[in-house]
Design a protein around this motif. Structure first.
Motif, PDB file in Angstrom:
ATOM      1  N   ASP A   1       0.892  -1.345  -0.074  1.00 59.18           N
ATOM      2  CA  ASP A   1      -0.020  -0.001   0.143  1.00 59.18           C
ATOM      3  C   ASP A   1       0.844   1.358  -0.166  1.00 59.18           C
ATOM      4  OD1 ASP A   1      -2.154  -1.959   2.199  1.00 59.18           O
ATOM      5  OD2 ASP A   1      -2.261  -1.325   0.025  1.00 59.18           O
ATOM      6  N   ALA A   2       2.101   1.138  -0.357  1.00 63.76           N
ATOM      7  CA  ALA A   2       2.952   2.401  -0.384  1.00 63.76           C
ATOM      8  C   ALA A   2       2.435   3.409  -1.361  1.00 63.76           C
ATOM      9  CB  ALA A   2       4.288   2.076  -0.817  1.00 63.76           C
ATOM     10  N   ARG A   3       2.091   3.103  -2.446  1.00 63.91           N
ATOM     11  CA  ARG A   3       1.556   4.006  -3.349  1.00 63.91           C
ATOM     12  C   ARG A   3       0.173   4.668  -2.898  1.00 63.91           C
ATOM     13  NH1 ARG A   3       2.790   4.566  -9.018  1.00 63.91           N
ATOM     14  NH2 ARG A   3       3.650   2.488  -9.263  1.00 63.91           N
ATOM     15  N   GLU A   4      -0.628   3.972  -2.212  1.00 62.06           N
ATOM     16  CA  GLU A   4      -1.798   4.600  -1.729  1.00 62.06           C
ATOM     17  C   GLU A   4      -1.427   5.330  -0.698  1.00 62.06           C
ATOM     18  OE1 GLU A   4      -4.952   4.648  -2.644  1.00 62.06           O
ATOM     19  OE2 GLU A   4      -5.469   5.559  -0.650  1.00 62.06           O
TER      20      GLU A   4
ATOM     21  N   TRP B   1      -0.293   9.753  -7.724  1.00 68.28           N
ATOM     22  CA  TRP B   1       0.925   8.645  -7.655  1.00 68.28           C
ATOM     23  C   TRP B   1       0.530   7.541  -8.244  1.00 68.28           C
ATOM     24  CZ3 TRP B   1       5.132  10.712  -5.900  1.00 68.28           C
ATOM     25  CH2 TRP B   1       5.391  11.669  -5.419  1.00 68.28           C
ATOM     26  N   ALA B   2      -0.716   7.520  -8.746  1.00 70.59           N
ATOM     27  CA  ALA B   2      -1.299   6.042  -9.337  1.00 70.59           C
ATOM     28  C   ALA B   2      -0.488   5.812 -10.510  1.00 70.59           C
ATOM     29  CB  ALA B   2      -2.897   6.041  -9.693  1.00 70.59           C
ATOM     30  N   LYS B   3      -0.256   6.668 -11.445  1.00 73.45           N
ATOM     31  CA  LYS B   3       0.664   6.233 -12.623  1.00 73.45           C
ATOM     32  C   LYS B   3       2.141   6.499 -12.659  1.00 73.45           C
ATOM     33  CE  LYS B   3      -3.451   6.621 -15.563  1.00 73.45           C
ATOM     34  NZ  LYS B   3      -3.949   7.859 -15.453  1.00 73.45           N
ATOM     35  N   LEU B   4       2.704   6.618 -11.477  1.00 71.36           N
ATOM     36  CA  LEU B   4       4.144   6.986 -11.353  1.00 71.36           C
ATOM     37  C   LEU B   4       4.753   5.558 -11.534  1.00 71.36           C
ATOM     38  CD1 LEU B   4       6.516   9.128 -11.100  1.00 71.36           C
ATOM     39  CD2 LEU B   4       6.492   8.341  -8.883  1.00 71.36           C
ATOM     40  N   ALA B   5       5.680   5.322 -12.609  1.00 72.34           N
ATOM     41  CA  ALA B   5       6.220   4.113 -13.091  1.00 72.34           C
ATOM     42  C   ALA B   5       7.400   3.960 -12.288  1.00 72.34           C
ATOM     43  CB  ALA B   5       6.225   3.817 -14.368  1.00 72.34           C
ATOM     44  N   PRO B   6       8.074   2.697 -12.219  1.00 72.78           N
ATOM     45  CA  PRO B   6       9.369   2.510 -11.483  1.00 72.78           C
ATOM     46  C   PRO B   6      10.150   3.252 -12.513  1.00 72.78           C
ATOM     47  CG  PRO B   6       8.313   0.372 -11.201  1.00 72.78           C
ATOM     48  CD  PRO B   6       7.263   1.497 -11.941  1.00 72.78           C
TER      49      PRO B   6
END
Lengths: 994, 90
Positions: free
Chosen positions: A671-674, A684-689
């Motif tokens: 749940d880091a992104r959340e 932040w949902a679409k920030l890719a590695p």
């Protein structure tokens, strides 16, 4: 006053002659003397001039309760100690003492000459005077301070040092009179670890007098003293005053380790004083009691002393304080003093205010004169007391009347005993209020906090044997509380009594009847306060200054309460005492600081590159606790010249900066992104590695609190950066929201600020340099776009390289494990010489980002700026599934007002005028209503003129308008409002040299 | 200067190891709260004299937050509860 031949229990060492200087003259005393006892032996009088009226004062007591004899020791030197009580200063060879209480001198005092004006200098006179002319104020204050006559402050750095020590103990016993000695020994014998403290240099408290008169007392004292010294479980701290007792039995005490030694004999490697911090599972307060003076006109004359003090000077120091003696009191202890004075060859007159049943025939046969039902109504004398006027007195209700004409007894010493006040202070520090006992005529300690006991004369036991028994009782209770079995059963001992009579509050000359000697508070002041409707004892205290002095009213407070009771008719138990707060006696600032001075005052944090920065000649700035390079001057450059060179290098060729201090928080979990979505305003949902994003953080009130770039390492792994100063608070903020509000989120945080060091490589040539130091990453603009990060090897070290920019130039931040930081820095610096690489610090960093209009949280924001106010609506994603912290507040009526302060750029008309940061801004030149202020202001080397950022009401709508800056001093400055990007609005510099 | 027994570390430690973290058990108001309700959640606190429920974090230790019931007049600590125990109803 004179020194007697050797006394049986004296504590002076007649083989050791000690000389001391007082007001330019040398005197002589003995080892073991206090300054006070030596002054008395030398008949030095007066020792001070009083606070308001400049009255002559002498030594009144023998201990910490002394109100008059405050001296400055070693004035003007590195050993200057102000306001020392002469009764506590242990005499050492060549001690230099003086009092600054005379205005202008001890001998001739101006205030004493102003006697006719004294009636206008009663309580609270300063509230009613000095109102006009107002312009006189600096002088009034200076003049008043000079008049008060306390010691001057030290002017030299302290020549000595201090330290602190921490203890954990089972039972702490405060006071080593008979109660404390008995308690400590019994406690240790019962198996407890014991800490025994006493403010004096030797044990025994007031017992010395008893050792003289009663051989049983002397035997018990010697045996117990020996046993205490030998017992393994006991730590004894003498010359140690317990000055505070806090919650959960945190006892603070000050040990005077070297104050009794002559200056040359003090060891420089040893601390002068030590502050002890003691956590005790049980505390026994055996703090004793203070004698009260009797109240009558001119009871402040030199030669008027407390009876117990006269006894102590006689027995411990072999000093006879007078040979024509009147003893005045309201309790049986006056007869003990009478007997001892008779032994010393003096025939005292005993004036007992009670119609007492005490059998005085033996004393009278030996030559004492006894007057019962009599009281001293006035003392006479000029430089010292020469007579006591006494009369028969009778109490009717609250009134005391003289029922005979006064007769005058010639005397050179009046010894007073108006009863004993238990030393309740430590018990009161945690909020307990003492309770008045009519039986003992004393405020008794409430002792209602857990794990605490009182024993001895603080508990109204008046004789040494009673105190001893009470000490044994308290130890037994304390041992039981610890689960240890006491050897003696816990039976409460019975008190004997001194038959203390009521407080004698005469009405004769109340304006000369002193209660608080240190602040010149008289009985008439209490009357006046009550007349002016200050009725609560707390108000009376503050209005009259009763108890305000460094003695905290030890001899005056209870008498003051008695006067208040007699004036109002309210019983003493209802009036109560004022609140006692730490410290019990004054504590040197040095002792409170301990070792944490100078370099140890605050921790200093350094990055791994510190030594290189120093070698490169950096000037440093303290940011939080970090030492950050501020600028790197070459030759004799000043800051402006250095900053100009550094900024030009960054924008035209190549520069480097240490960014290691920024906070870094490693965030991992499904749940880091959340979590990021909830704490930041943006998406932040679409920030890719492999990508980075600038995040804006708000509090629940919608105000910006922090910002920084977060990198996506993987879908379950991010590294957040914070501002340098915000690292700790943001970390705690994340933990608090996660643990209390979102426990279901599977995420964990690790502070990694110190794990990584960061070297920023900045400028059009940055790509050239990176290609030289790292061969496993493609740095071309298309392969490594702006806001990406890559993993690779830099100069042999694994690294994460972020292509982010705080300057608006092409910029790469090389992050490596911290211990490689200096290697990277030094190598980059060496390799970059080809392009004239220029290290820069925080000052240039500030200028470069301001030229681009980037905010610094905490400088351009102050907790009242929303993302919209800062012109950053692009950073706010309102459609995230969970309402992020601050979202709701952004639509409050106040946060969505159109005329909020908004971030704008400012240009002064004159290009080299640099606006002061913080300067107020107004719409029209003569307006006095502020519409904003300057947040950042610099001379921009890039634009070759000044620039500034500011927050201005309605700023966005005022683009192009002229407003005015109003500095604190100087002319009003016209400024034009513009957008915040002063340089490279098209962002062409970001890609650098391709 | 009181002592707090950290329920995670299991020992009484000096107050200085901990940071006060606000009144405990405040419910976050929902997104559709009125300005008055939201303002109440943001700014109003009970401010009782006597026993209060507050959050403390063991900042110089395990970094966990927990709830302390403390008498703010006497500094007596009456109870210490973990958030986990409250949620599981124990």
């Amino acid at each position: 006053m004179k020194r007697l031949p050797p006394q049986p229990c004296e504590r002076i060492d007649r083989t050791q002659r000690v000389s001391f200087k007082w007001h330019g003259r040398w005197y002589s005393g003995f080892g073991g003397d206090t300054l006070a006892s030596a002054m008395l032996a030398n008949d030095v009088t007066p020792v001070a001039r009083s606070f308001k009226y400049g009255r002559r004062r002498g030594i009144m007591a023998a201990g910490t309760e002394e109100p008059n004899a405050l001296v400055t020791l070693e004035g003007g030197s590195g050993h200057h100690t102000p306001n020392v009580r002469a009764t506590e200063a242990e005499l050492y060879e060549e001690m230099q003492a003086r009092t600054d209480s005379g205005v202008p001198s001890l001998k001739h005092d101006l205030r004493a000459w102003l006697k006719p004006l004294h009636r206008f200098l009663s309580a609270g006179f300063y509230y009613k005077t000095f109102k006009a002319p107002k312009s006189g104020w600096p002088w009034y204050e200076k003049g008043l301070r000079r008049f008060s006559g306390f010691s001057g402050a030290p002017t030299e750095p302290d020549a000595e040092h201090y330290d602190q020590q921490y203890h954990h103990t089972d039972i702490a016993v405060v006071g080593s009179g008979p109660a404390g000695m008995a308690a400590a020994l019994a406690a240790a014998q019962g198996g407890a670890r014991v800490l025994l403290l006493d403010e004096r240099s030797a044990l025994g408290g007031e017992m010395v007098s008893d050792c003289v008169t009663e051989s049983r007392a002397g035997q018990w004292f010697e045996a117990t003293r020996q046993a205490l010294a030998e017992h393994a479980n006991i730590t004894l701290l003498t010359r140690t005053t317990a000055y505070a007792l806090h919650d959960y039995n945190l006892l603070l005490a000050l040990e005077r380790r070297q104050d009794h030694l002559a200056l040359p004999a003090r060891k420089p490697e040893q601390s002068r004083q030590r502050s002890h911090h003691i956590r005790a599972r049980q505390v026994i307060l055996a703090t004793g009691s203070h004698e009260r003076p009797m109240m009558f006109a001119n009871n402040d004359l030199p030669g008027i002393m407390l009876a117990t003090a006269v006894r102590r000077y006689l027995h411990e120091y072999a000093v006879l304080c007078g040979d024509e003696v009147v003893i005045a009191g309201n309790n049986d202890s006056i007869y003990a003093l009478a007997s001892e004075l008779l032994d010393a060859g003096v025939r005292p007159v005993v004036v007992d205010s009670r119609d007492s049943g005490f059998d005085t025939r033996a004393l009278q046969e030996r030559g004492a004169v006894v007057r019962k039902s009599h009281a001293v109504i006035e003392a006479v004398g000029r430089d010292r007391v020469s007579g006591a006027r006494i009369a028969q007195v009778r109490q009717t209700g609250t009134r005391w009347d003289c029922i005979t004409l006064p007769e005058t007894l010639p005397c050179n010493l009046i010894a007073l005993s108006g009863g004993f006040s238990p030393v309740v202070h430590l018990d009161c520090h945690t909020g307990s209020k003492p309770v008045f006992s009519g039986e003992w005529q004393a405020f008794m300690p409430a002792c209602d906090r857990p794990n605490r006991w009182v024993a001895g004369s603080v508990n109204a036991f008046p004789d040494w044997a009673g105190c001893r028994d009470d000490g044994l009782y308290a130890a037994a209770r304390a041992l039981e509380a610890l689960g240890l079995n006491p050897s003696a059963p816990a039976t409460r001992p019975q008190r004997t009594t001194l038959n203390t009579g009521p407080f004698v509050c005469l009405s004769h000359k109340r304006d000369k009847t002193f209660l608080d000697m240190q602040n010149d508070v008289k009985a008439s002041d209490i009357e006046q306060a009550i007349r002016e409707n200050y009725r609560s004892i707390e108000h009376i205290k503050r209005y009259t200054a009763l108890g305000f002095g460094t003695d905290q009213g030890k001899t005056g407070n209870v008498n003051g309460i008695a006067v208040a009771a007699s004036v109002t008719g309210i019983p003493m138990e209802q009036i109560g005492t004022t609140t006692f707060r730490p410290m019990y006696t004054p504590v040197t600032m040095g002792a409170l600081a301990g070792e944490e001075t100078g370099l140890l005052y605050d921790p200093q944090r350094f990055t791994p590159m510190q030594t290189s920065h120093q070698q490169q000649g950096a000037a440093f700035e303290v940011v939080g606790q970090w030492m950050r390079p501020w600028y790197f001057p070459h030759g004799d450059e000043d800051m402006h010249a250095a900053v100009a060179r550094e900024c030009r290098a960054a924008r035209s060729a190549l520069a480097m900066m240490d960014a290691s201090t920024l906070g870094k928080i490693d965030i991992q979990g499904p749940d880091a992104r959340e979590l990021l979505a909830r704490v930041y305003t943006n998406a932040w949902a679409k920030l890719a590695p492999g990508k980075c994003r600038y995040g804006l953080m708000c509090d629940e009130n919608g105000m910006i609190i922090d910002d920084g770039v977060t990198a996506c390492i993987s879908d379950t792994h991010f590294v957040m950066t914070t501002t340098t100063g915000g690292a700790a608070s943001v970390y705690a903020h994340l933990e608090r929201w996660h643990q209390t509000e979102w426990p279901a989120l599977k995420v964990y945080f690790t502070s990694v600020t110190d794990h990584w060091s960061t070297t920023a490589v900045v400028g059009p040539k940055a790509r050239r340099l990176m290609e030289k130091v790292c061969s496993d990453i493609d740095f071309s603009a298309d392969a490594f776009p702006f806001m990406d990060w890559r993993e690779g090897t830099v100069l042999g070290v694994p690294a994460r390289i972020m292509r982010i920019s705080f300057s608006g130039e092409l910029s790469y931040e090389i992050n490596v494990a911290a211990n490689y930081g200096r290697h990277i820095w030094d190598q980059v610096h060496a390799i970059g010489q080809e392009w004239g690489i220029t290290p820069y610090g925080t000052e240039s960093m500030h200028v470069l980002r301001a030229e681009k209009g980037y905010i610094i949280v905490g400088q351009d924001t102050d907790g009242s700026i929303t993302p919209y106010d800062a012109g950053m609506s692009w950073a706010v994603a309102r459609n995230k599934p969970y309402p992020f912290i601050g979202l709701r507040s952004l639509s409050r009526s106040d946060t969505s007002r159109p005329d909020r302060k908004q971030l704008v750029g400012l240009l002064t008309e004159a290009p080299d005028t640099v606006l002061p940061e913080g300067c107020q801004l107004v719409r029209h030149p003569t307006d006095t209503v502020m519409i904003g202020h300057v947040t950042s202001s610099y001379l921009s080397p890039t634009l070759e003129r000044s620039i500034a950022l500011a927050v201005v009401r309605n700023g966005f709508a005022l683009q192009g308008e002229t407003i005015y800056a109003r500095p604190v001093s100087g002319a009003v400055i016209p400024v034009v409002i513009r957008d915040t990007t002063f340089y490279d609005a098209g962002k062409e510099q970001l890609d650098g040299e391709r | 200067m009181f002592l707090i027994t950290c329920p995670y570390c299991g020992e009484a430690r000096e107050e200085q190891e901990f940071s006060h973290a606000g009144e405990a058990l405040i419910q976050r108001a929902p997104l559709d709260a009125t300005d008055a309700e939201w303002g109440d959640y943001l700014f109003n606190r009970s401010n009782r004299k006597g026993p209060v429920l507050e959050q403390w974090q063991h900042t110089l230790g395990c970094r966990k937050l927990f709830i302390v019931e403390r008498n703010n007049v006497t500094n007596d600590i009456l109870a210490i509860k973990t958030f986990e125990s409250l949620r599981s109803g124990s």
